[in-house]
Design a protein around this motif. Structure first.
Motif, PDB file in Angstrom:
ATOM      1  N   UNK A 193       0.831  -1.203   0.000  1.00  0.00           N
ATOM      2  CA  UNK A 193       0.000   0.000   0.000  1.00  0.00           C
ATOM      3  C   UNK A 193       0.868   1.258   0.000  1.00  0.00           C
ATOM      4  N   UNK A 194       1.908   1.249   0.834  1.00  0.00           N
ATOM      5  CA  UNK A 194       2.829   2.395   0.873  1.00  0.00           C
ATOM      6  C   UNK A 194       3.549   2.547  -0.458  1.00  0.00           C
ATOM      7  N   UNK A 195       3.875   1.399  -1.080  1.00  0.00           N
ATOM      8  CA  UNK A 195       4.565   1.424  -2.372  1.00  0.00           C
ATOM      9  C   UNK A 195       3.660   2.030  -3.448  1.00  0.00           C
ATOM     10  N   UNK A 196       2.377   1.666  -3.411  1.00  0.00           N
ATOM     11  CA  UNK A 196       1.426   2.228  -4.369  1.00  0.00           C
ATOM     12  C   UNK A 196       1.330   3.742  -4.214  1.00  0.00           C
ATOM     13  N   UNK A 197       1.291   4.205  -2.955  1.00  0.00           N
ATOM     14  CA  UNK A 197       1.212   5.640  -2.693  1.00  0.00           C
ATOM     15  C   UNK A 197       2.446   6.365  -3.222  1.00  0.00           C
ATOM     16  N   UNK A 198       3.612   5.798  -2.965  1.00  0.00           N
ATOM     17  CA  UNK A 198       4.857   6.418  -3.420  1.00  0.00           C
ATOM     18  C   UNK A 198       4.940   6.429  -4.945  1.00  0.00           C
ATOM     19  N   UNK A 199       4.558   5.336  -5.573  1.00  0.00           N
ATOM     20  CA  UNK A 199       4.586   5.271  -7.040  1.00  0.00           C
ATOM     21  C   UNK A 199       3.620   6.284  -7.649  1.00  0.00           C
ATOM     22  N   UNK A 200       2.469   6.471  -6.998  1.00  0.00           N
ATOM     23  CA  UNK A 200       1.505   7.466  -7.483  1.00  0.00           C
ATOM     24  C   UNK A 200       2.081   8.875  -7.374  1.00  0.00           C
ATOM     25  N   UNK A 201       2.743   9.163  -6.263  1.00  0.00           N
ATOM     26  CA  UNK A 201       3.350  10.482  -6.087  1.00  0.00           C
ATOM     27  C   UNK A 201       4.447  10.733  -7.124  1.00  0.00           C
ATOM     28  N   UNK A 202       5.216   9.693  -7.418  1.00  0.00           N
ATOM     29  CA  UNK A 202       6.287   9.859  -8.400  1.00  0.00           C
ATOM     30  C   UNK A 202       5.716  10.066  -9.801  1.00  0.00           C
ATOM     31  N   UNK A 203       4.669   9.335 -10.123  1.00  0.00           N
ATOM     32  CA  UNK A 203       4.095   9.428 -11.472  1.00  0.00           C
ATOM     33  C   UNK A 203       3.340  10.742 -11.680  1.00  0.00           C
ATOM     34  N   UNK A 204       2.675  11.257 -10.626  1.00  0.00           N
ATOM     35  CA  UNK A 204       1.902  12.499 -10.759  1.00  0.00           C
ATOM     36  C   UNK A 204       2.674  13.733 -10.324  1.00  0.00           C
ATOM     37  N   UNK A 205       3.708  13.529  -9.506  1.00  0.00           N
ATOM     38  CA  UNK A 205       4.449  14.673  -8.962  1.00  0.00           C
ATOM     39  C   UNK A 205       3.728  15.334  -7.812  1.00  0.00           C
ATOM     40  N   UNK A 206       2.636  14.735  -7.332  1.00  0.00           N
ATOM     41  CA  UNK A 206       1.822  15.336  -6.269  1.00  0.00           C
ATOM     42  C   UNK A 206       1.750  14.414  -5.066  1.00  0.00           C
ATOM     43  N   UNK A 207       1.848  15.022  -3.893  1.00  0.00           N
ATOM     44  CA  UNK A 207       1.607  14.239  -2.683  1.00  0.00           C
ATOM     45  C   UNK A 207       0.172  14.398  -2.213  1.00  0.00           C
ATOM     46  N   UNK A 208      -0.487  15.451  -2.735  1.00  0.00           N
ATOM     47  CA  UNK A 208      -1.923  15.640  -2.478  1.00  0.00           C
ATOM     48  C   UNK A 208      -2.589  15.770  -3.841  1.00  0.00           C
ATOM     49  N   UNK A 209      -3.015  14.633  -4.392  1.00  0.00           N
ATOM     50  CA  UNK A 209      -3.609  14.626  -5.725  1.00  0.00           C
ATOM     51  C   UNK A 209      -5.122  14.704  -5.685  1.00  0.00           C
ATOM     52  N   UNK A 261       4.060  24.192  -2.489  1.00  0.00           N
ATOM     53  CA  UNK A 261       4.434  23.864  -1.107  1.00  0.00           C
ATOM     54  C   UNK A 261       3.392  22.970  -0.453  1.00  0.00           C
ATOM     55  N   UNK A 262       2.127  23.151  -0.861  1.00  0.00           N
ATOM     56  CA  UNK A 262       1.044  22.384  -0.251  1.00  0.00           C
ATOM     57  C   UNK A 262       0.908  20.983  -0.842  1.00  0.00           C
ATOM     58  N   UNK A 263       1.005  20.852  -2.145  1.00  0.00           N
ATOM     59  CA  UNK A 263       0.615  19.584  -2.779  1.00  0.00           C
ATOM     60  C   UNK A 263       1.724  18.872  -3.544  1.00  0.00           C
ATOM     61  N   UNK A 264       2.816  19.543  -3.866  1.00  0.00           N
ATOM     62  CA  UNK A 264       3.855  18.881  -4.663  1.00  0.00           C
ATOM     63  C   UNK A 264       4.622  17.855  -3.837  1.00  0.00           C
ATOM     64  N   UNK A 297       8.058  15.774  -2.865  1.00  0.00           N
ATOM     65  CA  UNK A 297       9.511  15.940  -2.892  1.00  0.00           C
ATOM     66  C   UNK A 297      10.092  14.720  -3.604  1.00  0.00           C
ATOM     67  N   UNK A 298      10.532  14.892  -4.845  1.00  0.00           N
ATOM     68  CA  UNK A 298      10.942  13.748  -5.652  1.00  0.00           C
ATOM     69  C   UNK A 298      12.171  13.048  -5.092  1.00  0.00           C
ATOM     70  N   UNK A 299      13.074  13.784  -4.461  1.00  0.00           N
ATOM     71  CA  UNK A 299      14.244  13.146  -3.842  1.00  0.00           C
ATOM     72  C   UNK A 299      13.799  12.219  -2.706  1.00  0.00           C
ATOM     73  N   UNK A 300      12.888  12.747  -1.894  1.00  0.00           N
ATOM     74  CA  UNK A 300      12.383  11.959  -0.765  1.00  0.00           C
ATOM     75  C   UNK A 300      11.605  10.739  -1.247  1.00  0.00           C
TER      76      UNK A 300
END
Length: 330
Positions: free
Chosen positions: A22-38, A288-291, A293-296
């Motif tokens: 589940x955590x992996x899916x979340x991280x992959x989604x953030x990487x693919x969309x560039x958003x942590x709040x999509x 700052x709100x939704x992007x 951090x790609x390094x993280x």
């Protein structure tokens, strides 16, 4: 205790693997969309704020378009005003040449003045951009003006504002068309006629309702002239000197009109620069709100992939232990 009904180790390993997946899916989604709040489910408060700010930024983009259109209209009017200033100055020079000239020479001078007068109207009528003309107008009530001959201010939408309570208002840059118009088809008095066409007092040079149209060869203190209609043929030198007074004051009024337009152009330029900076600031705030951090997220992805592999191995070992229990009964 070893049980054939319940494999506690496998259950624990499975739960751990599911959490990792589940955590992996979340991280992959953030990487693919560039958003942590999509979407709202990721963080309802941040998503709501960011959505509103993005909408406001789109509105500011429309404001930029409005300012660009307004700047073009002002540039057009300013170009025409400058042309008219040159034409009136030429008429003034012709009037100087007419003083002391013979009637035959005055006729020749008048032919030149007439062409310049025609060009005054052409320049004003041509000062149209996107359907707007602030120099040659029809300020009738039917066109939405307060009274015939009184042109309403032209408004350029220049700002989009949202209060702390969420109320939205628009700011405008107003152009005083009444003070810069050169011709007005709906004018009813000399004083509300345009700068170029208005009948002016021969003593003050100002547009004056008490002025009367001058008669050739008859000097009168109440004589009135307009640079758009004056003629030197048959007029006395003293009357031509009156015309010079009118031409000189007309030039002064045109200069004032050019100043009004120039000041508006400067303000629009400043507002365009401010709006562009504001849009960049809002975009950074949304980021700052939704992007993400790609390094993280990249580091987290690698760690989770390792955890996933270990979880699969742990589950395999747990299941193997269950198989070992069954082998005891063989």
């Amino acid at each position: 205790m070893t049980s054939i009904l319940t494999n506690a180790s496998a259950m624990t390993a499975l739960q751990s693997l599911q959490a990792t997946n589940k955590a992996l899916e979340t991280t992959q989604s953030r990487i693919s969309t560039g958003l942590r709040v999509a979407e709202a489910a990721d963080n309802a408060a941040y998503w709501s704020i960011a959505t509103t700010m993005k909408s406001d930024n789109k509105a500011l983009s429309s404001i930029q378009d409005s300012l660009g259109l307004g700047a073009s209209r002002i540039d057009t009017a300013y170009t025409a005003i400058n042309s008219v200033v040159g034409l009136v100055d030429d008429i003034k020079q012709k009037l100087v040449s007419a003083i002391g000239a013979s009637e035959s020479d005055k006729a020749k001078i008048q032919s030149e003045i007439t062409e310049l007068q025609k060009q005054l109207k052409f320049a004003a009528d041509a000062a149209t951009f996107s359907g707007a003309n602030w120099l040659s107008v029809d300020s009738s009530v039917a066109n939405g003006n307060p009274a015939d001959g009184e042109h309403a201010d032209a408004k350029i939408v220049a700002a989009f504002n949202r209060s702390s309570a969420g109320d939205v208002t628009l700011g405008t840059i107003d152009i005083n068309v009444q003070s810069i118009k050169l011709f007005d088809a709906a004018a009813t008095t000399a004083e509300n006629q345009g700068i170029v066409e208005g009948l002016r007092s021969s003593t003050t040079g100002l547009r004056d309702d008490s002025a009367t149209v001058a008669v050739a060869g008859t000097y009168n203190a109440t004589d009135g002239y307009s640079v758009y209609t004056l003629t030197v043929e048959g007029f006395l030198d003293t009357q031509i000197e009156q015309m010079l007074t009118v031409a000189d004051q007309t030039l002064a009024d045109l200069t004032d009109a050019a100043t009004v337009i120039g000041a508006a152009k400067t303000r629009i330029d400043m507002q365009q620069s401010f709006t562009a900076s504001l849009m960049d600031s809002i975009e950074r705030g949304v980021g700052q709100l939704v992007d993400a951090d790609m390094n993280e997220e990249s580091t987290r992805l690698q760690a989770l992939q390792v955890q996933q592999q270990l979880g699969i191995q742990a589950l395999s070992i747990a299941n193997s232990n269950a198989q070992n229990v069954l082998s005891l009964f063989k």
